[in-house]
Design a protein around this motif. Sequence first.
Motif, PDB file in Angstrom:
ATOM      1  N   ALA A  74      50.232  37.884  47.489  1.00 39.99           N
ATOM      2  CA  ALA A  74      50.412  39.245  46.967  1.00 39.99           C
ATOM      3  C   ALA A  74      50.220  40.288  48.060  1.00 39.99           C
ATOM      4  N   VAL A  75      49.215  40.094  48.902  1.00 39.42           N
ATOM      5  CA  VAL A  75      48.974  41.041  50.004  1.00 39.42           C
ATOM      6  C   VAL A  75      50.132  41.003  50.998  1.00 39.42           C
ATOM      7  N   LEU A  76      50.584  39.819  51.345  1.00 34.37           N
ATOM      8  CA  LEU A  76      51.707  39.707  52.273  1.00 34.37           C
ATOM      9  C   LEU A  76      52.991  40.282  51.671  1.00 34.37           C
ATOM     10  N   SER A  77      53.186  40.110  50.374  1.00 35.90           N
ATOM     11  CA  SER A  77      54.361  40.683  49.722  1.00 35.90           C
ATOM     12  C   SER A  77      54.332  42.204  49.785  1.00 35.90           C
ATOM     13  N   GLY A  78      53.195  42.783  49.517  1.00 39.42           N
ATOM     14  CA  GLY A  78      53.075  44.236  49.605  1.00 39.42           C
ATOM     15  C   GLY A  78      53.317  44.751  51.005  1.00 39.42           C
ATOM     16  N   LEU A  79      52.777  44.055  51.986  1.00 39.28           N
ATOM     17  CA  LEU A  79      52.985  44.436  53.379  1.00 39.28           C
ATOM     18  C   LEU A  79      54.455  44.303  53.769  1.00 39.28           C
ATOM     19  N   GLY A  80      55.074  43.214  53.369  1.00 37.15           N
ATOM     20  CA  GLY A  80      56.484  42.991  53.694  1.00 37.15           C
ATOM     21  C   GLY A  80      57.401  44.016  53.058  1.00 37.15           C
ATOM     22  N   VAL A  81      57.156  44.334  51.793  1.00 36.04           N
ATOM     23  CA  VAL A  81      57.980  45.349  51.118  1.00 36.04           C
ATOM     24  C   VAL A  81      57.764  46.711  51.755  1.00 36.04           C
ATOM     25  N   GLY A  82      56.532  47.016  52.121  1.00 41.51           N
ATOM     26  CA  GLY A  82      56.260  48.295  52.777  1.00 41.51           C
ATOM     27  C   GLY A  82      56.981  48.424  54.104  1.00 41.51           C
ATOM     28  N   LEU A  83      56.936  47.378  54.903  1.00 38.76           N
ATOM     29  CA  LEU A  83      57.647  47.412  56.185  1.00 38.76           C
ATOM     30  C   LEU A  83      59.155  47.462  55.986  1.00 38.76           C
ATOM     31  N   PHE A  84      59.637  46.799  54.963  1.00 38.58           N
ATOM     32  CA  PHE A  84      61.067  46.800  54.679  1.00 38.58           C
ATOM     33  C   PHE A  84      61.528  48.176  54.198  1.00 38.58           C
ATOM     34  N   MET A  85      60.778  48.786  53.297  1.00 37.83           N
ATOM     35  CA  MET A  85      61.159  50.094  52.746  1.00 37.83           C
ATOM     36  C   MET A  85      60.996  51.212  53.770  1.00 37.83           C
ATOM     37  N   ASP A  86      60.202  50.998  54.776  1.00 34.85           N
ATOM     38  CA  ASP A  86      60.019  51.993  55.823  1.00 34.85           C
ATOM     39  C   ASP A  86      61.324  52.264  56.574  1.00 34.85           C
ATOM     40  N   GLU A  87      62.228  51.322  56.570  1.00 38.76           N
ATOM     41  CA  GLU A  87      63.471  51.435  57.332  1.00 38.76           C
ATOM     42  C   GLU A  87      64.648  51.967  56.524  1.00 38.76           C
ATOM     43  N   VAL A  88      64.425  52.420  55.298  1.00 38.71           N
ATOM     44  CA  VAL A  88      65.532  52.858  54.440  1.00 38.71           C
ATOM     45  C   VAL A  88      66.325  53.995  55.075  1.00 38.71           C
ATOM     46  N   GLY A  89      65.654  54.991  55.592  1.00 43.74           N
ATOM     47  CA  GLY A  89      66.356  56.132  56.188  1.00 43.74           C
ATOM     48  C   GLY A  89      67.244  55.729  57.342  1.00 43.74           C
ATOM     49  N   LYS A  90      66.835  54.741  58.067  1.00 43.55           N
ATOM     50  CA  LYS A  90      67.607  54.279  59.214  1.00 43.55           C
ATOM     51  C   LYS A  90      68.907  53.600  58.780  1.00 43.55           C
ATOM     52  N   PHE A  91      68.877  52.892  57.671  1.00 41.79           N
ATOM     53  CA  PHE A  91      70.025  52.091  57.290  1.00 41.79           C
ATOM     54  C   PHE A  91      70.991  52.773  56.335  1.00 41.79           C
ATOM     55  N   ILE A  92      70.639  53.919  55.775  1.00 38.60           N
ATOM     56  CA  ILE A  92      71.595  54.600  54.889  1.00 38.60           C
ATOM     57  C   ILE A  92      72.350  55.703  55.612  1.00 38.60           C
ATOM     58  N   THR A  93      72.117  55.873  56.910  1.00 37.90           N
ATOM     59  CA  THR A  93      72.851  56.869  57.683  1.00 37.90           C
ATOM     60  C   THR A  93      73.582  56.192  58.832  1.00 37.90           C
ATOM     61  N   GLN A  94      74.585  56.869  59.333  1.00 36.66           N
ATOM     62  CA  GLN A  94      75.305  56.354  60.491  1.00 36.66           C
ATOM     63  C   GLN A  94      74.605  56.727  61.789  1.00 36.66           C
ATOM     64  N   THR A  95      73.705  57.715  61.724  1.00 36.26           N
ATOM     65  CA  THR A  95      73.029  58.191  62.932  1.00 36.26           C
ATOM     66  C   THR A  95      71.633  57.600  63.110  1.00 36.26           C
ATOM     67  N   ASN A  96      71.251  56.640  62.259  1.00 33.69           N
ATOM     68  CA  ASN A  96      69.913  56.024  62.310  1.00 33.69           C
ATOM     69  C   ASN A  96      68.803  57.064  62.230  1.00 33.69           C
ATOM     70  N   ASP A  97      68.933  57.996  61.287  1.00 35.68           N
ATOM     71  CA  ASP A  97      67.968  59.083  61.111  1.00 35.68           C
ATOM     72  C   ASP A  97      66.874  58.648  60.138  1.00 35.68           C
ATOM     73  N   TYR A  98      65.659  58.448  60.653  1.00 33.89           N
ATOM     74  CA  TYR A  98      64.542  58.046  59.798  1.00 33.89           C
ATOM     75  C   TYR A  98      64.188  59.117  58.779  1.00 33.89           C
ATOM     76  N   PHE A  99      64.417  60.375  59.110  1.00 35.57           N
ATOM     77  CA  PHE A  99      64.010  61.484  58.246  1.00 35.57           C
ATOM     78  C   PHE A  99      65.175  62.041  57.441  1.00 35.57           C
ATOM     79  N   TYR A 100      66.139  61.217  57.108  1.00 32.11           N
ATOM     80  CA  TYR A 100      67.278  61.608  56.283  1.00 32.11           C
ATOM     81  C   TYR A 100      66.756  61.973  54.899  1.00 32.11           C
ATOM     82  N   PRO A 101      67.051  63.180  54.409  1.00 35.57           N
ATOM     83  CA  PRO A 101      66.442  63.655  53.148  1.00 35.57           C
ATOM     84  C   PRO A 101      66.618  62.746  51.927  1.00 35.57           C
ATOM     85  N   PRO A 102      67.780  62.125  51.690  1.00 37.42           N
ATOM     86  CA  PRO A 102      67.880  61.250  50.511  1.00 37.42           C
ATOM     87  C   PRO A 102      67.068  59.957  50.600  1.00 37.42           C
TER      88      PRO A 102
END
Length: 81
Positions: A28-56
């Motif tokens: 459970a702890v590893l799952s939470g850590l893995g999901v957190g690290l995975f979700m941290d990269e959402v801004g990078k992957f939904i933009t073409q410019t790899n913008d971590y701070f993309y508002p959506p």
Amino acid sequence: MLWGGLILFIAALLPLLFTNQWIYTTSAVLSGLGVGLFMDEVGKFITQTNDYFYPPAAPIIYAFFLLVVLIYVDISPEQGF
């Protein structure tokens, strides 16, 4: 994102390999850590410019966690939180 995916894989594999009671907590702890690290990269992957701070990116992350909470409430025992 790669580390998050690897940690999620390990967390899913541990209960299949071991039957000790402590493995569920570790998983459970590893799952939470893995999901957190995975979700941290959402801004990078939904933009073409790899913008971590993309508002959506923030509403997408919020919607994911809200969905997780709603699923937990739906499948949890009648005791609730």
